[in-house]
Design a protein around this motif. Structure first.
Motif, PDB file in Angstrom:
ATOM      1  N   UNK A 139       0.851  -1.187   0.000  1.00 57.62           N
ATOM      2  CA  UNK A 139       0.000   0.000   0.000  1.00 57.62           C
ATOM      3  C   UNK A 139       0.895   1.248   0.000  1.00 57.62           C
ATOM      4  N   UNK A 140       0.524   2.232  -0.800  1.00 56.24           N
ATOM      5  CA  UNK A 140       1.277   3.482  -0.839  1.00 56.24           C
ATOM      6  C   UNK A 140       2.385   3.496  -1.881  1.00 56.24           C
ATOM      7  N   UNK A 141       2.700   2.321  -2.444  1.00 50.85           N
ATOM      8  CA  UNK A 141       3.764   2.308  -3.456  1.00 50.85           C
ATOM      9  C   UNK A 141       3.248   2.878  -4.774  1.00 50.85           C
ATOM     10  N   UNK A 142       4.181   3.451  -5.534  1.00 45.45           N
ATOM     11  CA  UNK A 142       3.856   3.977  -6.859  1.00 45.45           C
ATOM     12  C   UNK A 142       4.195   2.879  -7.868  1.00 45.45           C
ATOM     13  N   UNK A 143       3.220   2.516  -8.690  1.00 46.67           N
ATOM     14  CA  UNK A 143       3.382   1.379  -9.601  1.00 46.67           C
ATOM     15  C   UNK A 143       4.424   1.692 -10.677  1.00 46.67           C
ATOM     16  N   UNK A 144       5.435   0.818 -10.778  1.00 44.34           N
ATOM     17  CA  UNK A 144       6.505   0.959 -11.774  1.00 44.34           C
ATOM     18  C   UNK A 144       6.345  -0.131 -12.837  1.00 44.34           C
ATOM     19  N   UNK A 145       7.079  -0.008 -13.956  1.00 43.54           N
ATOM     20  CA  UNK A 145       7.058  -1.106 -14.934  1.00 43.54           C
ATOM     21  C   UNK A 145       7.482  -2.431 -14.289  1.00 43.54           C
ATOM     22  N   UNK A 146       8.442  -2.383 -13.361  1.00 47.18           N
ATOM     23  CA  UNK A 146       8.867  -3.600 -12.669  1.00 47.18           C
ATOM     24  C   UNK A 146       7.716  -4.241 -11.900  1.00 47.18           C
ATOM     25  N   UNK A 147       6.897  -3.417 -11.210  1.00 54.21           N
ATOM     26  CA  UNK A 147       5.721  -3.960 -10.510  1.00 54.21           C
ATOM     27  C   UNK A 147       4.785  -4.656 -11.488  1.00 54.21           C
ATOM     28  N   UNK A 148       4.587  -4.040 -12.664  1.00 51.56           N
ATOM     29  CA  UNK A 148       3.660  -4.636 -13.632  1.00 51.56           C
ATOM     30  C   UNK A 148       4.167  -6.011 -14.046  1.00 51.56           C
ATOM     31  N   UNK A 149       5.497  -6.141 -14.165  1.00 52.01           N
ATOM     32  CA  UNK A 149       6.078  -7.446 -14.470  1.00 52.01           C
ATOM     33  C   UNK A 149       5.822  -8.441 -13.354  1.00 52.01           C
ATOM     34  N   UNK A 155       0.169 -13.670 -11.922  1.00 55.24           N
ATOM     35  CA  UNK A 155      -1.177 -13.822 -12.475  1.00 55.24           C
ATOM     36  C   UNK A 155      -2.195 -12.841 -11.944  1.00 55.24           C
ATOM     37  N   UNK A 156      -1.735 -11.658 -11.514  1.00 52.58           N
ATOM     38  CA  UNK A 156      -2.677 -10.633 -11.024  1.00 52.58           C
ATOM     39  C   UNK A 156      -2.941  -9.645 -12.164  1.00 52.58           C
ATOM     40  N   UNK A 157      -4.208  -9.448 -12.488  1.00 54.74           N
ATOM     41  CA  UNK A 157      -4.578  -8.646 -13.656  1.00 54.74           C
ATOM     42  C   UNK A 157      -5.077  -7.245 -13.304  1.00 54.74           C
ATOM     43  N   UNK A 158      -5.478  -7.040 -12.043  1.00 50.04           N
ATOM     44  CA  UNK A 158      -6.014  -5.732 -11.657  1.00 50.04           C
ATOM     45  C   UNK A 158      -5.339  -5.278 -10.368  1.00 50.04           C
ATOM     46  N   UNK A 159      -5.424  -3.991 -10.105  1.00 50.87           N
ATOM     47  CA  UNK A 159      -4.816  -3.452  -8.887  1.00 50.87           C
ATOM     48  C   UNK A 159      -5.661  -2.270  -8.403  1.00 50.87           C
TER      49      UNK A 159
END
Ligand code: AMP
Ligand code: MG
Length: 402
Positions: A139-149, A155-159
């Protein structure tokens, strides 16, 4: 301003957004123990005596590619399975010998192992990257391209993230012309929206182009009412100074609750802030001069928009670094803080360097286009060549070009 509500979005749309609910892995990565090398899966005990001078010969029991099913294999004593990177470790094996330490003989029936393998060599255990139950995005993290990977890998498709603010951008002025139309005497081409819309997007918001509006009270009222209904925040440019046709001021005062101020900075002295419409969305009245509108966006509007997007204190302001003023950055004493457009580079001396990006007038957009920083000069005479200056970084920093 306060952060907007959370929403669930497809992971691919969450880049740069602030996470509101931790993502917990329900799957391990890798899901099974696999090989980190191309080589041979072996029982390490069989290879204890192996060396280049006296290799150990093992029977090749088969080949496992990445994606292969390991269950038909059982690596018994004095056997080995040819294995590729990413293939599952077959039952019985507990180590991998890389292909460079082996040689295949007997027409492919036997492999000679030239180095002793220890248990676990080149084996990536199940869950070595992510274990079931790991928090992969907090919680509170800023989503990076690495997170998307990482999200894709489990197998998580939504956030769940703070909704991106929808930010309306409105330009006003009878002198302004859109596009390529021939300029009549007194006209100039509109440019502010073309800078501010991408700056809004770059700040993690959804830009809403409210267009170019004449200095006409009714037209301005219609645009501001639209913004109050559709947007989470509004940026206006032009029409906030003390001129005779500055109807933005009249309309915002009628529809909202505004404060009109003069700020001791240069450029971008005139500024307005308030709330407008039944939803009381924040309004930033930026000055019309092109460079002023960008400077007041950077210094006054962007941190607020970032806050609406849920960013914490560290994510609100641009990074400020200390740089060496290569050519000196002069100014006159006038009681204001000056923001100079500068080119910032990182030198072989492991220091940041700044030099003027060109003309520093509030109408000189061409220097802003070259700049990747704003030098912040407190009241005084400025900084001499070789002196230190504080710089707000607006984008990436390059190597010095000279
Ligand atoms: P104003 O704040 O409306 O008095 O405008 C101040 C100066 O900025 C004037 O020279 C305007 O022509 C110029 N200006 C205002 N809006 C824009 C715009 N959207 N694009 C380019 N120049 C503008
Ligand atoms: Mg105007």
């Amino acid at each position: 301003v306060a952060p907007l509500d959370p929403v669930t979005v497809p992971a691919a749309e969450a880049l740069g957004c602030v996470v509101t609910r931790p993502v917990v892995a329900a799957e391990a990565v890798p899901p099974f123990a696999d090989s980190a090398m191309d080589g041979f899966a072996v029982r390490s005990a069989d290879t204890i005596s192996a060396s280049p001078e006296s290799p150990v010969a093992l029977r090749i029991a088969g080949t496992l590619a990445a994606g292969g099913d390991p269950s038909p294999f059982n690596v018994g004593p004095d056997a080995a399975v040819r294995i590729m990177t990413g293939a599952p470790i077959p039952p019985g094996a507990d180590a991998v010998v890389m292909v460079e330490r082996t040689s295949v003989v007997d027409g492919g029936a036997t492999v000679e192992i030239q180095a002793a393998a220890a248990k676990g060599d080149h084996v990536r255990p199940a869950g070595d990257d992510v274990a079931v139950g790991d928090v992969v995005v907090a919680e509170g993290e800023v989503v990076t391209p690495g997170h998307l990977g990482v999200l894709a890998s489990v197998g998580v498709m939504t956030v769940d993230v703070v909704r991106r603010p929808r930010v309306g951008v409105l330009s006003t002025g009878d002198e302004l012309v859109e596009g390529t139309a021939a300029l009549r005497p007194g006209q100039i081409r509109e440019s502010n929206r073309h800078v501010l819309l991408p700056l809004v997007a770059d700040s993690g918001c959804v830009p809403v182009d409210l267009g170019l509006v004449r200095d006409d009270e009714h037209a301005i009222r219609a645009s501001i009412e639209r913004a109050a209904a559709e947007c989470d925040a509004l940026l206006t440019t032009g029409g906030v100074s003390m001129g005779d046709f500055d109807f933005v001021r009249t309309v915002l005062d009628e529809l909202g609750d505004m404060r009109w101020v003069q700020i001791a900075i240069k450029p971008a002295k005139p500024f307005a802030f308030g709330v407008v419409g039944p939803r009381r969305i924040p309004v930033f009245g930026l000055p019309g001069n092109p460079v002023s509108s960008v400077v007041s966006f950077e210094v006054l509007a962007r941190p607020a928009l970032r806050r609406m997007g849920g960013h914490s204190t560290d994510g609100l302001d641009r990074l400020r670094v200390t740089a060496m003023a290569d050519d000196g950055l002069q100014r006159k004493r006038d009681g204001k803080v000056h923001f100079l457009r500068v080119v910032v580079s990182y030198g072989p001396d492991h220091a940041f360097h700044a030099r003027s990006a060109g003309g520093q007038g509030s109408h000189q957009l061409s220097a802003l286009a070259l700049a990747n920083g704003l030098a912040v000069l407190g009241d005084g005479e400025g900084v001499a060549a070789g002196g230190e200056v504080e710089v707000m970084l607006l984008g990436g920093v390059a190597r010095p070009s000279r």
